[in-house]
Structure formats: structure tokens, C-alpha cells
Design an enzyme around this catalytic site. Structure first.
Site, short mmCIF file in Angstrom:
data_model
loop_
_atom_site.label_atom_id
_atom_site.label_comp_id
_atom_site.label_asym_id
_atom_site.label_seq_id
_atom_site.Cartn_x
_atom_site.Cartn_y
_atom_site.Cartn_z
N ASP A 73 -41.51 89.98 41.30
CA ASP A 73 -41.69 91.26 41.99
C ASP A 73 -42.29 92.32 41.07
O ASP A 73 -43.02 93.20 41.54
CB ASP A 73 -40.35 91.74 42.55
CG ASP A 73 -39.95 91.01 43.82
OD1 ASP A 73 -40.73 90.16 44.29
OD2 ASP A 73 -38.85 91.28 44.33
N ARG A 175 -24.28 116.19 39.62
CA ARG A 175 -24.21 115.69 38.25
C ARG A 175 -23.98 114.18 38.30
O ARG A 175 -23.08 113.70 38.99
CB ARG A 175 -23.09 116.37 37.46
CG ARG A 175 -23.30 117.87 37.26
CD ARG A 175 -22.16 118.47 36.46
NE ARG A 175 -22.16 117.91 35.10
CZ ARG A 175 -21.05 117.64 34.41
NH1 ARG A 175 -19.86 117.84 34.95
NH2 ARG A 175 -21.14 117.16 33.18
#
Length: 288
Positions: A73, A175
């Protein structure tokens, strides 16, 4: 009516052991089928194959009407991105490991390729992502991706904080170790490893997938692929952004990454009877 082909490009994962005989056999098969054959320049150089034109990506894009990609891939991702502006259909023969988008097993290339050349195949379009990195009102980087755009924290730093906007709407400050914006094709790549869902390639959507978020309520979100996603670096040192295999490191506070649906598509060709669900079943080992 199915398209018939005249000129085929061959690109291979030239680092793979034993790939030269396979490339040569496929090239000879294509020639025997009455097609012109050209090799991608790096493939020709690194395998030592001669007797065929060795062309740059731009030359292949202008001359060829089909590309056969032999590898994994990763090989397909890089080449698909280069060919996207030219609209050339791609057929993937898997010599890697998983092979979600290079899905023809190497041992079955002949029986799969022959009917495609005869015009008996299915076409599957895949959406792409594109975007920029903005700094002080100027674009400092542009990228195109078939799988995903990933913003990551620095290798030795703590979490990165991102301000996320979709269209004109504020979503959240997050975060985390990073954030993945993935296409349906990319939903079976890094996004899957990070806990995201699998999207069928025909869905006009994309994923926002946090990577190890600080707050466990930050969950993957499926979005329509309209408008634009904006990610601003609020805090964190040495953050980077990656468009598939293209990276820009050392982002600064205030840098903004914009991501949207590209005007380009990738067209994959499959033998008749191909099934996306069969690919998932085989690659993810969904066996009874």
C-alpha cells in the site's frame, strides 16, 4: 462501455527481494497482449530492467492510460498521489503485507490482469485530501493525501494542543499526541490503529481521530467532506504534519493546517466480482 487500454505504466517496490523477475514477467505479458509498456524511472533504475522506456511521473501521466503497481500500500500511496492530476486508473498487485488498496495477490496476477485488459473490470473512485500549512498569513507547505493528514507531537516533547475548527465553527481545543484527518481509504490505516471506525469508500465523509488524547471523552468524529478542517498549533514543541508520506516538521505556535476534499480522485480498477467486504474479511481475518 469499459475503457480499453493502449499504454501501460509499471511501477514496483524496487527494494523488495525478488521483484525484478515478477516485473519482467508482467511487462512481457502486457507486451504480448499488444500494449505499449513503460517503466517508472526509479523502478527501471533500481531493478536494472531494460528494453522499455523509463519515464518520469509526469511523462507517465501524459503518455499512459493505465498503471499497474506491484508492491504494498505504501508503493501505491506514493504513486497514486503523483498520478492523481492525470486521472490514470490504477491496478494494484500486492507484494506487501496487508494490501487494502493493492488487493490482487501476487500469485494470481495473471488471471486477474487478463480480463481487466479485455475490458472486464470494475472502477472504484476514491476521494483524496489536500491542504496547506499557513504561517503569518502565508502558505509554507502544500500537500495531497489519499490516506490521511496527521498532526503529531515532537519525538521528545509532551502533548500537542490543537484548536479544531470545521467550516466556520469552533469544535474544541484538544490535547493529545496528535490528530488524524482521514479519508475513507485512510480509515483502514493509521486511523484504524488509533481506534477510529472503518468508512466504506463510497461514503462522502472523513474522520477526525485523536491519537492518545489527554481527555478520554475526545472521541473519533465522522464528518461530511464539505468545507474545510482547520487545525491550529496552540501549544507543544516540534510538532509535525504528514500528508501520507510527505512531512513538514517543527511547526510553530500559531501555524494552521487546513484540510479539504481535493478536486482529484484516484480510480482503482478491480476484476469483476471484487468486494470491499471480502477485502476487509481477508485482511482483518474476520473468519468464523
Amino acid at each position: 462501455m469499459a475503457e480499453r487500454f493502449r499504454h501501460v505504466a509499471i511501477v514496483g517496490k524496487h527494494q523488495a527481494p525478488g521483484i525484478r523477475p515478477v516485473l519482467e514477467e508482467i511487462a512481457q505479458f502486457l507486451c504480448a497482449s499488444g500494449l505499449d509498456v513503460s517503466l517508472e524511472a526509479d523502478t527501471a533504475l533500481n531493478t536494472g530492467l531494460t528494453g522499455y522506456d523509463a519515464l518520469s511521473h509526469e511523462e507517465l501521466g501524459r503518455a499512459c492510460d493505465l498503471a499497474v503497481v506491484i508492491g504494498g500500500d505504501g508503493t501505491m500511496l506514493g504513486f497514486a498521489r503523483e498520478m492523481a492530476p492525470y486521472g490514470i486508473p490504477l491496478l494494484g498487485i500486492n507484494q506487501g503485507r496487508l494490501g487494502f488498496i493493492t488487493d490482487i495477490p501476487i500469485e494470481r496476477w495473471r488471471e486477474s490482469l487478463a480480463p481487466v485488459l479485455a475490458g472486464d473490470y470494475e472502477v472504484e473512485p476514491r476521494a483524496m485530501l489536500e491542504g496547506e500549512v499557513w504561517r503569518d498569513g502565508e502558505v509554507i507547505y502544500t500537500g495531497l493525501a489519499l490516506n490521511d493528514v496527521v498532526v503529531s507531537r515532537g519525538a521528545t516533547a509532551g502533548m500537542v494542543e490543537l484548536k479544531i475548527e470545521v467550516g466556520e465553527q469552533f469544535v474544541a481545543n484538544m490535547r493529545a499526541d496528535g490528530l488524524i484527518v482521514a479519508s475513507p481509504t485512510g480509515s483502514t490505516a493509521y486511523a484504524l490503529s488509533a481506534g477510529g471506525p472503518i468508512l466504506h469508500p463510497s461514503i462522502a465523509g472523513w474522520l477526525l481521530v485523536p491519537i492518545a488524547p489527554h481527555t478520554l471523552s475526545n472521541r473519533p468524529i465522522v464528518l461530511p467532506d464539505l468545507g474545510e478542517v482547520r487545525l491550529e498549533i496552540v501549544a507543544g514543541r516540534d510538532a509535525s504534519v504528514n500528508f501520507d508520506m510527505q512531512s513538514l516538521a517543527s511547526l510553530l505556535h500559531g501555524d494552521t493546517i487546513t484540510v479539504r476534499r481535493s478536486q482529484h480522485q484516484v480510480r482503482f480498477l478491480h476484476p469483476q466480482g471484487w468486494s470491499y467486504y471480502a477485502t476487509l474479511r481477508r485482511k482483518l481475518r474476520w473468519y468464523l
